[in-house]
Design a protein around this motif. Structure first.
Motif: not given
Length: 257
Positions: A216-223
């Motif tokens: 449920d996150l963008t890749l940037a948020e997940g990283l």
């Protein structure tokens, strides 16, 4: 007891114990399952869980329709969203849950299954969501998780037609982790569970939460979440123990601190 919980070496084994009804769930069984999973979430002695059904005919045949017919449905219950929490209903359990699928997995059994992490199926196990033929939907996550876990057309065929999937096909599509002979299901699941229970519990739970939330996150948020969690874990006693055990060429002993 309608649901049995046995604890050994950090592994909780939850067994739906109603083989005469193919482990179908009435109100008492749903309540007992909820109690078991809340304990799994909250008990520090538990590091991993196995969910299975009694006997060799069924993992879980879903809701016991006969037991639910005629029951009063109050509109206000629609907003009791935390009543009877289960992983399939949104209960957050970051300890890994392994399904030992010992037979038919139908309806509500499927929605329970889709909220597990690792799945070991008997070769004779089957999977289906027949709710549409009964005038209802596959609730408790059936319409929400299936397309995340199977290719679109395969999932829609199951959801709209109610067709049964074999264990072989479930393995081919990656819906289950392993397909083994029936007498090896619990041993295989327990082998995975003991390996997880011996690992660093904080790191295991962090890895599960990050992986699931990433959907449920963008890749940037997940990283970024990953960086923050790793920073916290590096300061833990478990990380210190892991480094020491590696340097001393011994098995680590993790305390979850």
């Amino acid at each position: 007891m309608p649901v049995d919980l046995a604890l050994s070496d950090g592994v909780a084994t939850v067994t739906i114990d109603r083989p005469d009804k193919r482990n179908a769930l009435d109100a008492a069984h749903y309540a007992a399952l909820s109690e078991a999973f809340v304990r799994i979430r909250d008990d520090d002695a538990i590091r991993c869980a196995i969910l299975t059904g009694s006997g060799d005919r069924a993992f879980c045949a879903g809701a016991d329709i006969g037991a639910w017919l005629g029951r009063e449905r109050r509109l206000k219950d629609l907003w009791a969203t935390q009543a009877g929490p289960l992983p399939s209903r949104g209960l957050e359990i970051w300890k890994p849950v392994i399904a030992a699928i010992n037979g038919a997995c139908i309806g509500g059994g499927m929605t329970l299954l889709m909220a597990t992490d690792i799945r070991v199926a008997a070769r004779h196990a089957t999977f289906s969501l027949p709710e549409g033929r009964r005038g209802v939907i596959a609730a408790n996550g059936g319409t929400q998780r299936l397309l995340r876990q199977l290719p679109h057309a395969v999932a829609m065929k199951m959801l709209l037609l109610g067709d049964t999937m074999s264990a072989e096909d479930a393995g081919r599509w990656g819906f289950v982790t392993d397909v083994v002979e029936g007498d090896r299901v619990m041993d295989t699941a327990m082998g995975y569970a003991r390996r997880i229970a011996a690992a660093a519990p904080l790191a295991v739970q962090a890895a599960k939460e990050l992986a699931i939330r990433s959907q449920d996150l963008t890749l940037a948020e997940g990283l970024r979440m990953e960086q923050l969690v790793q920073h916290a874990l590096l300061a833990s006693l478990d990380a210190t123990e892991g480094r020491a055990a590696f340097a001393e060429r011994r098995e680590p002993v993790f305390g979850g601190h």
